[in-house]
Motif scaffolding. Structure first.
Motif, PDB file in Angstrom:
ATOM      1  N   ALA A  92     -39.534   3.374  85.941  1.00 59.49           N
ATOM      2  CA  ALA A  92     -39.341   3.929  87.285  1.00 59.49           C
ATOM      3  C   ALA A  92     -37.859   4.022  87.626  1.00 59.49           C
ATOM      4  N   ASP A  93     -37.478   5.172  88.167  1.00 60.32           N
ATOM      5  CA  ASP A  93     -36.112   5.361  88.633  1.00 60.32           C
ATOM      6  C   ASP A  93     -36.114   5.385  90.168  1.00 60.32           C
ATOM      7  N   ASN A 102     -35.800   7.825  92.218  1.00 59.19           N
ATOM      8  CA  ASN A 102     -36.600   8.920  92.768  1.00 59.19           C
ATOM      9  C   ASN A 102     -38.073   8.535  92.852  1.00 59.19           C
ATOM     10  N   LEU A 103     -38.613   7.967  91.799  1.00 58.54           N
ATOM     11  CA  LEU A 103     -40.008   7.536  91.818  1.00 58.54           C
ATOM     12  C   LEU A 103     -40.204   6.433  92.854  1.00 58.54           C
ATOM     13  N   CYS A 104     -39.262   5.514  92.934  1.00 58.46           N
ATOM     14  CA  CYS A 104     -39.356   4.437  93.925  1.00 58.46           C
ATOM     15  C   CYS A 104     -39.409   5.004  95.337  1.00 58.46           C
ATOM     16  N   GLN A 133     -40.545   7.961  96.228  1.00 61.34           N
ATOM     17  CA  GLN A 133     -41.850   8.592  96.418  1.00 61.34           C
ATOM     18  C   GLN A 133     -42.939   7.553  96.643  1.00 61.34           C
ATOM     19  N   ILE A 134     -42.883   6.468  95.888  1.00 63.39           N
ATOM     20  CA  ILE A 134     -43.860   5.386  96.053  1.00 63.39           C
ATOM     21  C   ILE A 134     -43.698   4.754  97.430  1.00 63.39           C
ATOM     22  N   GLU A 194     -37.515  -0.180  95.602  1.00 63.78           N
ATOM     23  CA  GLU A 194     -36.596  -0.292  94.467  1.00 63.78           C
ATOM     24  C   GLU A 194     -36.524  -1.728  93.963  1.00 63.78           C
ATOM     25  N   VAL A 251     -43.492   3.043  84.260  1.00 66.44           N
ATOM     26  CA  VAL A 251     -44.088   3.979  85.213  1.00 66.44           C
ATOM     27  C   VAL A 251     -45.587   3.786  85.326  1.00 66.44           C
ATOM     28  N   LEU A 288     -47.443   3.090  88.910  1.00 68.81           N
ATOM     29  CA  LEU A 288     -48.486   3.959  89.448  1.00 68.81           C
ATOM     30  C   LEU A 288     -49.798   3.207  89.633  1.00 68.81           C
TER      31      LEU A 288
END
Length: 65
Positions: A20-21, A23-25, A27-28, A40, A48, A52
């Motif tokens: 996870a980067d 950006n994904l953090c 979105q989550i 984060e 990932v 998810l």
């Protein structure tokens, strides 16, 4: 990050490199309704598929008492 992961090492080393980067953090965090810094702190650098799965688990229990 302090290099400590809450997850077990991936059985497939190729999947271990997909983490996870920021950006994904973000979105989550939006999906879970939590702060971006909290997301984060918890998810950054984690696999990932684990991130998810944890988010899905949390969302399915949103209305549990």
């Amino acid at each position: 990050m302090d290099e400590v992961s809450v997850t077990c090492p991936a059985e497939n080393p190729a999947l271990a490199s997909v983490v996870a980067d920021a950006n994904l953090c973000a979105q989550i965090a939006d999906a879970l309704g939590i702060g971006g810094e909290s997301a984060e702190r918890v998810f950054l650098g984690e696999p990932v598929e684990v991130v998810l799965a944890m988010a899905e688990w949390s969302l399915t229990r949103e209305w549990d008492e």
